[in-house]
Design an enzyme around this catalytic site. Structure first.
Site, mmCIF file in Angstrom:
data_model
loop_
_atom_site.group_PDB
_atom_site.id
_atom_site.type_symbol
_atom_site.label_atom_id
_atom_site.label_comp_id
_atom_site.label_asym_id
_atom_site.label_seq_id
_atom_site.Cartn_x
_atom_site.Cartn_y
_atom_site.Cartn_z
ATOM 1 N N ALA A 260 0.854 -1.189 0.000
ATOM 2 C CA ALA A 260 0.000 0.000 0.000
ATOM 3 C C ALA A 260 0.892 1.241 0.000
ATOM 4 C CB ALA A 260 -0.901 -0.006 1.229
ATOM 5 N N GLY B 128 0.259 -4.666 1.046
ATOM 6 C CA GLY B 128 -0.968 -4.693 0.236
ATOM 7 C C GLY B 128 -0.774 -5.436 -1.085
ATOM 8 N N GLU C 269 -1.242 -8.937 -0.168
ATOM 9 C CA GLU C 269 -2.672 -9.202 0.061
ATOM 10 C C GLU C 269 -3.436 -9.284 -1.259
ATOM 11 O OE1 GLU C 269 -2.876 -5.939 3.071
ATOM 12 O OE2 GLU C 269 -4.022 -7.434 4.187
ATOM 13 N N GLU D 126 3.762 -4.839 7.732
ATOM 14 C CA GLU D 126 2.984 -3.758 8.346
ATOM 15 C C GLU D 126 3.337 -3.516 9.803
ATOM 16 O OE1 GLU D 126 1.821 -6.016 6.279
ATOM 17 O OE2 GLU D 126 0.438 -5.090 4.854
HETATM 18 N N1 COA Z 1 4.628 3.136 -0.552
HETATM 19 C C1 COA Z 1 5.100 4.244 -1.143
HETATM 20 N N2 COA Z 1 6.303 4.345 -1.697
HETATM 21 C C2 COA Z 1 7.084 3.259 -1.632
HETATM 22 C C3 COA Z 1 6.683 2.072 -1.026
HETATM 23 C C4 COA Z 1 5.388 2.026 -0.483
HETATM 24 N N3 COA Z 1 4.897 0.922 0.091
HETATM 25 N N4 COA Z 1 7.689 1.175 -1.108
HETATM 26 C C5 COA Z 1 8.680 1.788 -1.758
HETATM 27 N N5 COA Z 1 8.329 3.048 -2.072
HETATM 28 C C6 COA Z 1 9.122 4.055 -2.804
HETATM 29 C C7 COA Z 1 10.237 4.629 -1.945
HETATM 30 O O1 COA Z 1 9.745 5.679 -1.129
HETATM 31 C C8 COA Z 1 11.175 5.111 -3.016
HETATM 32 O O2 COA Z 1 10.674 6.331 -3.542
HETATM 33 P P1 COA Z 1 11.684 7.500 -4.024
HETATM 34 O O3 COA Z 1 12.500 6.882 -5.125
HETATM 35 O O4 COA Z 1 10.773 8.578 -4.486
HETATM 36 O O5 COA Z 1 12.513 7.822 -2.830
HETATM 37 C C9 COA Z 1 11.043 4.065 -4.107
HETATM 38 O O6 COA Z 1 9.788 3.424 -3.888
HETATM 39 C C10 COA Z 1 12.130 3.015 -4.042
HETATM 40 O O7 COA Z 1 12.166 2.515 -2.700
HETATM 41 P P2 COA Z 1 13.532 2.362 -1.874
HETATM 42 O O8 COA Z 1 13.157 2.164 -0.442
HETATM 43 O O9 COA Z 1 14.447 3.488 -2.192
HETATM 44 O O10 COA Z 1 14.095 1.031 -2.537
HETATM 45 P P3 COA Z 1 14.937 -0.114 -1.838
HETATM 46 O O11 COA Z 1 15.328 -1.016 -2.946
HETATM 47 O O12 COA Z 1 16.016 0.453 -0.983
HETATM 48 O O13 COA Z 1 13.934 -0.875 -0.842
HETATM 49 C C11 COA Z 1 11.845 -1.914 -0.218
HETATM 50 C C12 COA Z 1 12.809 -1.539 -1.370
HETATM 51 C C13 COA Z 1 10.614 -2.498 -0.864
HETATM 52 C C14 COA Z 1 12.518 -2.947 0.670
HETATM 53 C C15 COA Z 1 11.526 -0.652 0.599
HETATM 54 O O14 COA Z 1 11.132 0.389 -0.285
HETATM 55 C C16 COA Z 1 10.401 -0.846 1.588
HETATM 56 O O15 COA Z 1 10.616 -1.426 2.639
HETATM 57 N N6 COA Z 1 9.186 -0.359 1.247
HETATM 58 C C17 COA Z 1 8.044 -0.421 2.127
HETATM 59 C C18 COA Z 1 7.457 -1.802 2.158
HETATM 60 C C19 COA Z 1 6.275 -1.862 3.098
HETATM 61 O O16 COA Z 1 6.361 -1.592 4.280
HETATM 62 N N7 COA Z 1 5.108 -2.215 2.527
HETATM 63 C C20 COA Z 1 3.915 -2.362 3.277
HETATM 64 C C21 COA Z 1 3.138 -1.108 3.279
HETATM 65 S S1 COA Z 1 1.652 -1.318 4.231
#
Ligand code: COA
Length: 248
Positions: free
Chosen positions: A61, A106, A109, A129
């Protein structure tokens, strides 16, 4: 219909829906989920293949929207998310999802709401989450529990741990892991689009609802499908040693 966050392509009896957000990890906002649901329900009853463009299926999400949610609005948000996931899970044709990159939160899910899951070996999975101080709110706690059991589901959701495709396969979350995950999913969609619709509709309904509540329904469904012309064609074709030509 015009879509902003997804691409839609029809080939025969298969509709491919591609998550295509501007952000490379395909974070899911409600507009995107609404578009996915609409594209599935408006597909003319096609088999659905869902996947993600860019670097991932989805990293979950869209966290950008979370700061503004309150108790009340978060409940409304989760309710709409549930309605969308339920609409996908109860769509009468198979929904296949092809996964790569990240399948988190999400996105995980959404994959759980689909019927069949194929993944690239490098895909990273998880319900993280808890690490944001929230919990899975689009049906993930229940759907994952049905697939992997209470012990494993609690372990994964309470730690928010990330895991790889081989573990997801071992746990029963995935049907197949392949470098050619998209081709495998396309072939499966094509194969399923040739199966008799009414049998598949009833099988999906029975398998996807808690089994012990469904014994009576299975008995009724077995009787129901025997009244369908595709049953006669399927049985006759087997006896005549030829391929069945299902009409419905
Ligand atoms: N919502 C919004 N933006 C997200 C996102 C999310 N769930 N997951 C990643 N992004 C965005 C980051 O903010 C970043 O944006 P930017 O380039 O404008 O800074 C871009 O996607 C790349 O993410 P980044 O964290 O820089 O890449 P990474 O390779 O270092 O890490 C993840 C990848 C997926 C491990 C990490 O982004 C992450 O943990 N994301 C959240 C996952 C999460 O908690 N999901 C559940 C949400 S309820």
């Amino acid at each position: 219909m015009g879509y902003e966050n997804i691409l839609v392509n029809d080939k025969g009896k298969v509709r491919t829906v591609t998550l295509n957000r501007k952000s490379p990890l395909n974070p899911l906002d409600m507009d995107t989920l609404r578009e996915v649901k609409d594209a599935i329900l408006d597909s003319g009853n096609r088999v659905i293949l869902l996947h993600g463009a860019n670097k991932a299926f989805s990293a979950g999400a869209d966290i950008n929207n979370f700061m503004k949610l309150t108790n009340d609005t978060a409940g409304i948000f989760a309710k709409e998310g549930h309605d969308i996931m339920n609409a996908i899970a109860s769509y009468p044709r198979p929904v296949i999802v092809a996964l790569h990159g990240y399948c988190l939160g999400g996105g995980f899910e959404l994959a759980l709401a689909c019927d069949l899951r194929i993944a690239h070996p490098d895909t990273i999975f998880g319900l993280p989450e808890v690490n944001l101080g929230i919990l899975p709110g689009f049906g993930g706690t229940q759907r994952l529990r049905h697939i992997v059991g209470e012990t494993v589901a609690f372990g994964l959701i309470s730690t928010g741990k990330r895991f790889k495709a081989d573990e997801a396969y071992r746990l029963g979350f995935l049907n197949e892991v392949s470098e050619k995950y998209l081709e495998v999913a396309e072939k499966l969609a094509e194969d399923l689009s040739k199966k008799p619709k009414e049998s598949l509709r009833l099988i999906k309904h029975l398998v996807r609802v808690a089994p012990d509540e469904m014994f009576e329904e299975e008995i009724d469904a077995f009787g129901e499908v025997f009244g369908h012309p595709d049953r006669e064609e399927g049985v006759r074709a087997f006896l005549e040693k030829r391929e069945a030509n299902f009409k419905d």
